[in-house]
Design a protein around this motif. Sequence first.
Motif, PDB file in Angstrom:
ATOM      1  N   GLY A 140       0.811  -1.218   0.000  1.00  0.00           N
ATOM      2  CA  GLY A 140       0.000   0.000   0.000  1.00  0.00           C
ATOM      3  C   GLY A 140       0.844   1.268   0.000  1.00  0.00           C
ATOM      4  O   GLY A 140       0.541   2.241  -0.693  1.00  0.00           O
ATOM      5  N   ILE A 141       1.916   1.252   0.754  1.00  0.00           N
ATOM      6  CA  ILE A 141       2.803   2.433   0.813  1.00  0.00           C
ATOM      7  C   ILE A 141       3.377   2.723  -0.579  1.00  0.00           C
ATOM      8  O   ILE A 141       3.421   3.874  -1.023  1.00  0.00           O
ATOM      9  N   VAL A 168       2.016   1.911  -3.397  1.00  0.00           N
ATOM     10  CA  VAL A 168       0.910   2.425  -4.215  1.00  0.00           C
ATOM     11  C   VAL A 168       0.778   3.937  -3.992  1.00  0.00           C
ATOM     12  O   VAL A 168       0.641   4.714  -4.947  1.00  0.00           O
ATOM     13  N   GLY A 169       0.843   4.358  -2.745  1.00  0.00           N
ATOM     14  CA  GLY A 169       0.782   5.796  -2.439  1.00  0.00           C
ATOM     15  C   GLY A 169       1.900   6.545  -3.142  1.00  0.00           C
ATOM     16  O   GLY A 169       1.698   7.619  -3.719  1.00  0.00           O
ATOM     17  N   ALA A 170       3.091   5.967  -3.120  1.00  0.00           N
ATOM     18  CA  ALA A 170       4.227   6.592  -3.810  1.00  0.00           C
ATOM     19  C   ALA A 170       3.956   6.674  -5.310  1.00  0.00           C
ATOM     20  O   ALA A 170       4.307   7.657  -5.966  1.00  0.00           O
ATOM     21  N   LEU A 212       1.275   7.231  -6.763  1.00  0.00           N
ATOM     22  CA  LEU A 212       0.368   8.346  -7.085  1.00  0.00           C
ATOM     23  C   LEU A 212       1.147   9.651  -7.254  1.00  0.00           C
ATOM     24  O   LEU A 212       0.628  10.639  -7.782  1.00  0.00           O
ATOM     25  N   PHE A 246      -7.198  11.288   1.934  1.00  0.00           N
ATOM     26  CA  PHE A 246      -7.450   9.864   1.690  1.00  0.00           C
ATOM     27  C   PHE A 246      -8.631   9.416   2.546  1.00  0.00           C
ATOM     28  O   PHE A 246      -8.499   9.206   3.749  1.00  0.00           O
ATOM     29  N   TYR A 276      -8.059  11.523  -3.015  1.00  0.00           N
ATOM     30  CA  TYR A 276      -7.831  10.241  -3.680  1.00  0.00           C
ATOM     31  C   TYR A 276      -8.961   9.277  -3.327  1.00  0.00           C
ATOM     32  O   TYR A 276      -9.371   9.197  -2.178  1.00  0.00           O
ATOM     33  N   SER A 310      -7.261   0.482   3.389  1.00  0.00           N
ATOM     34  CA  SER A 310      -6.147   0.524   2.427  1.00  0.00           C
ATOM     35  C   SER A 310      -5.650   1.958   2.255  1.00  0.00           C
ATOM     36  O   SER A 310      -4.496   2.192   1.909  1.00  0.00           O
ATOM     37  N   PRO A 330      -2.124   2.848   4.460  1.00  0.00           N
ATOM     38  CA  PRO A 330      -0.796   2.767   3.830  1.00  0.00           C
ATOM     39  C   PRO A 330      -0.659   3.605   2.561  1.00  0.00           C
ATOM     40  O   PRO A 330       0.409   4.182   2.318  1.00  0.00           O
ATOM     41  N   ILE A 331      -1.729   3.712   1.766  1.00  0.00           N
ATOM     42  CA  ILE A 331      -1.617   4.503   0.531  1.00  0.00           C
ATOM     43  C   ILE A 331      -1.334   5.972   0.884  1.00  0.00           C
ATOM     44  O   ILE A 331      -0.465   6.613   0.290  1.00  0.00           O
ATOM     45  N   GLY A 332      -2.055   6.478   1.856  1.00  0.00           N
ATOM     46  CA  GLY A 332      -1.843   7.874   2.277  1.00  0.00           C
ATOM     47  C   GLY A 332      -0.444   8.082   2.830  1.00  0.00           C
ATOM     48  O   GLY A 332       0.211   9.091   2.562  1.00  0.00           O
ATOM     49  N   VAL A 333       0.033   7.103   3.588  1.00  0.00           N
ATOM     50  CA  VAL A 333       1.395   7.201   4.151  1.00  0.00           C
ATOM     51  C   VAL A 333       2.419   7.238   3.009  1.00  0.00           C
ATOM     52  O   VAL A 333       3.350   8.053   3.010  1.00  0.00           O
ATOM     53  N   GLY A 334       2.228   6.379   2.021  1.00  0.00           N
ATOM     54  CA  GLY A 334       3.162   6.330   0.885  1.00  0.00           C
ATOM     55  C   GLY A 334       3.164   7.625   0.097  1.00  0.00           C
ATOM     56  O   GLY A 334       4.220   8.144  -0.288  1.00  0.00           O
ATOM     57  N   ALA A 335       1.959   8.173  -0.132  1.00  0.00           N
ATOM     58  CA  ALA A 335       1.867   9.429  -0.895  1.00  0.00           C
ATOM     59  C   ALA A 335       2.503  10.572  -0.110  1.00  0.00           C
ATOM     60  O   ALA A 335       3.199  11.429  -0.678  1.00  0.00           O
ATOM     61  N   ALA A 340       6.334  10.145  -0.310  1.00  0.00           N
ATOM     62  CA  ALA A 340       6.914  10.461  -1.622  1.00  0.00           C
ATOM     63  C   ALA A 340       6.829  11.955  -1.930  1.00  0.00           C
ATOM     64  O   ALA A 340       7.693  12.505  -2.613  1.00  0.00           O
TER      65      ALA A 340
END
Lengths: 301, 276
Positions: free
Chosen positions: A60-61, A63-65, A67, B61, B109, B117, B120-125, B128
């Motif tokens: 998931g992390i 996937v966020g990257a 974006l 998110f 998003y 989900s 983790p997606i928010g953490v990754g964005a 980055a």
Amino acid sequence: MAKTLRETIKETLRSHLKKKIGKVYGQCLNAVDWIEGTVPSLKEKDGLIDLSMADVANGGIVVGAGLIEKPIYIIRFQGLNWFNAPIIINYACKSKEIWNIPCPIFIRSIGMEGSIGPVTGSSHHSIYFRMPGIKIVSPMTPNEYRKAYDYFIKNEDVLYLSEHSKSYNNSKELTDKLEKNTDVIIFAISITRFQAYKIKNYFKKLDIKISIANIFWIKPFKIKRKWLETLKNSKFDGLLLDDDYVDGTAKALAYELTKKTKKNVRVLGLEDRSAGFSRSKDNLSPNFERIRKEVYKIIKK
Amino acid sequence: MNYRLNVFKKASLCRNFELSTSDHINSGKIYVPTYVSTGQEFISSSLSIISKTKKIKPLLFGQHRCHSIYLSFGGKIDYLIDELLGRDTGINKGFSGSASVGNSKINMYGHDGLMGSNGPIGVGACFASKKPTIIFLGDAAVEEDYVLGAMGWASKKKLPLIFVIEDNNFSIATEKAVRRNWEIKDIAKSFKIKAFDIKDCPLEIKYKSKYFFKQPILLNIFTNRINEHRGGESLKKNKYDRYLIEMKKIGKKATIIDQKFKKLIEKLWQKRLEKR
């Protein structure tokens, strides 16, 4: 001297980070040579990001990257996709279609084999194969790797690379060997491609013509016209080899070939049983002997 | 008072939108599964006003109960109506329905349907981009293992994000006490994340805003979902309604705002329905 696939991968990663196209994520990246020597010795400040050991969250992390940038994600064993894949498949692969926001990820997923147990062995591209929005390749040569990376840079897709550690020392390109009036044509994926050449040479001595079609693009399955011609004109059935269980990618691709040629295409992959750690319990990609026997069955000799 | 009033304006837009939405679910005009945020509007409304005051346009998110997030942060109303009506002219061309709304114009998003989900997606964005980020989760979604894994990594990387837990005590209709014997505030603290249990009162949220977007923080915000998990029906037993509490505190101005949004929303729905 020609570069090996290992060196090509390492260079690709280094250049990706140097150009700041995206970061490289994975587990245990800073451990020396842990990822089969395919990762350059860099640090977090360079963009090499060590994630925690939480596989599902890590998927998931990244996937966020995706974006935000164009990340490369390294999955140490393809079997770990059972944990890593859910958010990649259900978010990244759908993001462009649903929300018009691309989420490109270059997934380096590494197949290994030999005494590594029930989960981590061999390839698992079939986990991804059935879902929409994913592109899958299996590069076994330096040029194929470069081709895959170029595709990733020019497009906005999630690209799954079904790699295999046993190909990393390879520096040669693998070309199709399509014979006129062939007896059997073998369509080979991943590490089975190397076996296919050995089989061809073996049967050549017996005056049996074996053709080889190298499958690089798994999804979309890019079928060359010449493959179809060779299969149509072959004396016997075709044979498709995979490094995954056959109830997935292998049967689906064989079906496509059969549909287009009306010729039967058999499949050979991992056996339909669990793998164990001991040599007697291993479940490996089709070896020379299994393929040889299958070819004999096909030609009924 | 300006802050409270501004938050109420946002909340009033959301409340009146959700009331109309419920009517259209009940009349059968909306056929997609719909998750209204009636009763929970003050969380996203407060956060949108605070972000605006700080001149920050955070990455958002959300999850399935996301109408209020979309509306509070400036999403266009008619696009959301069309989305709920399953039209190609909807914000996501009919793909997202009620539960997966996303809109790049407001940095929101969409959600894929796997609960949590977006953690983790928010953490990754956030990692980055290094941009301020708000991740909205429910008290059930934080029970997902991957949310906890992502929270731990966000703490390690000291990311400028807020985990907002809209704690209405229910996973569909199962109470928290049946599901677990821990509190997310304690878990977050064990990850070395600043964490607070607060009510969905706009002022309480504002008091914590001094911690926003510096390092990860977690706000477990107790709120009250007035409707059923899905659909237009109200729950029989309701604890409280923050909207009525705020209306009473603000007084006549609130009534005028409420009426104004009621008319606006009704008109917009009518206009969109006539387009069919």
